[in-house]
Design a protein around this motif. Structure first.
Motif, short mmCIF file in Angstrom:
data_model
loop_
_atom_site.label_atom_id
_atom_site.label_comp_id
_atom_site.label_asym_id
_atom_site.label_seq_id
_atom_site.Cartn_x
_atom_site.Cartn_y
_atom_site.Cartn_z
N GLY A 1 3.12 0.98 3.10
CA GLY A 1 2.26 0.52 4.19
C GLY A 1 2.22 -0.99 4.25
N LEU A 2 1.03 -1.53 4.38
CA LEU A 2 0.85 -2.97 4.50
C LEU A 2 1.14 -3.67 3.17
CD1 LEU A 2 -2.46 -3.09 6.56
CD2 LEU A 2 -0.13 -3.45 7.39
N LYS A 3 1.74 -4.86 3.28
CA LYS A 3 2.02 -5.68 2.11
C LYS A 3 0.92 -6.73 1.97
CE LYS A 3 6.91 -5.10 2.84
NZ LYS A 3 7.97 -5.56 3.71
N SER A 4 0.66 -7.12 0.73
CA SER A 4 -0.32 -8.17 0.47
C SER A 4 0.06 -8.89 -0.81
CB SER A 4 -1.74 -7.60 0.36
OG SER A 4 -1.83 -6.72 -0.75
N GLU B 1 0.85 -1.19 0.00
CA GLU B 1 0.00 0.00 0.00
C GLU B 1 0.88 1.24 0.00
OE1 GLU B 1 -2.18 -0.18 3.66
OE2 GLU B 1 -3.83 -1.29 2.75
N ASP B 2 0.47 2.26 -0.73
CA ASP B 2 1.20 3.52 -0.59
C ASP B 2 0.41 4.44 0.32
OD1 ASP B 2 -0.68 4.99 -2.38
OD2 ASP B 2 0.33 3.90 -3.98
N LYS B 3 1.11 5.04 1.26
CA LYS B 3 0.52 5.96 2.23
C LYS B 3 1.10 7.34 1.99
CE LYS B 3 -1.95 2.95 4.35
NZ LYS B 3 -3.40 3.04 4.33
N GLU B 4 0.23 8.27 1.71
CA GLU B 4 0.69 9.63 1.43
C GLU B 4 1.03 10.35 2.74
OE1 GLU B 4 -0.69 13.76 -0.70
OE2 GLU B 4 -1.75 11.93 -1.22
N VAL B 5 2.22 10.93 2.77
CA VAL B 5 2.68 11.66 3.95
C VAL B 5 3.15 13.07 3.54
CG1 VAL B 5 3.27 9.62 5.29
CG2 VAL B 5 4.97 10.59 3.74
N THR B 6 2.49 13.63 2.54
CA THR B 6 2.84 14.94 2.03
C THR B 6 2.53 16.02 3.06
OG1 THR B 6 2.28 14.15 -0.18
CG2 THR B 6 2.49 16.53 0.10
N SER C 1 -1.80 -14.79 3.28
CA SER C 1 -2.05 -14.52 4.69
C SER C 1 -0.70 -14.55 5.40
CB SER C 1 -2.99 -15.58 5.28
OG SER C 1 -3.19 -15.36 6.65
N GLY C 2 -0.19 -13.40 5.76
CA GLY C 2 1.12 -13.33 6.39
C GLY C 2 2.22 -13.12 5.38
N VAL C 3 3.43 -13.41 5.80
CA VAL C 3 4.65 -13.13 5.03
C VAL C 3 4.79 -14.05 3.83
CG1 VAL C 3 7.18 -13.09 5.16
CG2 VAL C 3 5.81 -12.30 7.09
N VAL C 4 5.21 -13.49 2.70
CA VAL C 4 5.62 -14.26 1.53
C VAL C 4 7.14 -14.14 1.45
CG1 VAL C 4 5.53 -14.43 -0.99
CG2 VAL C 4 3.46 -13.85 0.29
N THR C 5 7.81 -15.28 1.32
CA THR C 5 9.26 -15.26 1.29
C THR C 5 9.79 -15.79 -0.03
OG1 THR C 5 9.45 -17.43 2.31
CG2 THR C 5 9.49 -15.54 3.79
N ARG C 6 10.98 -15.32 -0.39
CA ARG C 6 11.71 -15.80 -1.57
C ARG C 6 13.00 -16.41 -1.05
NH1 ARG C 6 15.97 -14.40 -4.92
NH2 ARG C 6 15.63 -14.64 -7.16
N ALA C 7 13.27 -17.65 -1.45
CA ALA C 7 14.47 -18.33 -0.97
C ALA C 7 15.16 -19.06 -2.11
CB ALA C 7 14.11 -19.32 0.13
N THR C 8 16.47 -19.21 -1.99
CA THR C 8 17.26 -19.92 -3.00
C THR C 8 17.91 -21.18 -2.42
OG1 THR C 8 19.16 -18.52 -2.54
CG2 THR C 8 17.71 -17.85 -4.34
#
Length: 136
Positions: free
Chosen positions: A50-53, A32-37, A128-135
Motif C-alpha cells: 500500500g502506501l509508503k512512508s 503498508e501491507d494490505k490484505e487481499v485474501t 513527506s512525499g517520495v524518498v529517492t536513492r541516487a548514485t
C-alpha cells in the motif's frame, strides 16, 4: 561481502550541512501491507503493498549559541524541508549513494538529558512525499 564502519555520515537539512552536529542518523522506510485474501487463496494470506512512508531519526549534540544547531532548527519547526543523507561525506557514487526527500519538522527538544549527561537532542521526522536513492 564488504564491511563498513560509519565514521563520517553526511546529513543535510534544508540545504544546510549538519554533519558536524549529528552523531546518529537513521533513515527507515516501509510499505503498508494490505490484505487481499479471498477464498481462492486456498487458506493462504495474500498481501499487496500500500502506501509508503519513512522517518529520518537524528541525534544531535546540542549547541544553543548563535548560528549553531538550536538556532538552525528552531525556525524550521512546522515546515517541510528537504533532506539528504549519505553513509560517507565522500562524493556521491555507486559505492556512496545518497537518499533524498522531504521531512516534516514536527518537533524540537531544546533541553533533554539528566545530570552529568552531554547535551543532546534526539528527533524523528516523518518523510513527506517520495524518498529517492541516487548514485549520481
Amino acid at each position: 561481502m564488504a564491511k563498513m564502519v560509519l565514521l563520517a555520515e553526511f546529513v543535510s537539512l534544508n540545504g544546510t550541512d549538519l554533519s558536524s552536529f549529528c552523531r546518529k542518523a537513521e533513515l527507515s522506510t516501509e510499505v503498508e501491507d494490505k490484505e487481499v485474501t479471498t477464498y481462492a487463496s486456498l487458506g493462504w494470506k495474500e498481501l499487496l503493498g500500500g502506501l509508503k512512508s519513512g522517518e529520518l531519526g537524528l541525534e544531535f549534540l546540542q549547541d544553543v549559541a548563535a548560528t549553531q544547531i538550536d538556532s538552525i532548527m528552531w525556525p524550521l519547526l512546522g515546515l517541510v524541508v528537504p533532506f539528504e543523507v549519505r553513509l560517507s561525506q565522500a562524493a556521491v557514487g555507486t559505492s556512496n549513494p545518497k537518499w533524498t526527500g522531504n521531512i516534516l519538522i514536527n518537533g524540537w527538544n531544546p533541553i533533554e538529558g539528566s545530570v552529568g549527561d552531554e547535551a543532546s537532542v534526539s528527533v524523528g521526522y516523518p518523510t513527506s512525499g517520495v524518498v529517492t536513492r541516487a548514485t549520481a
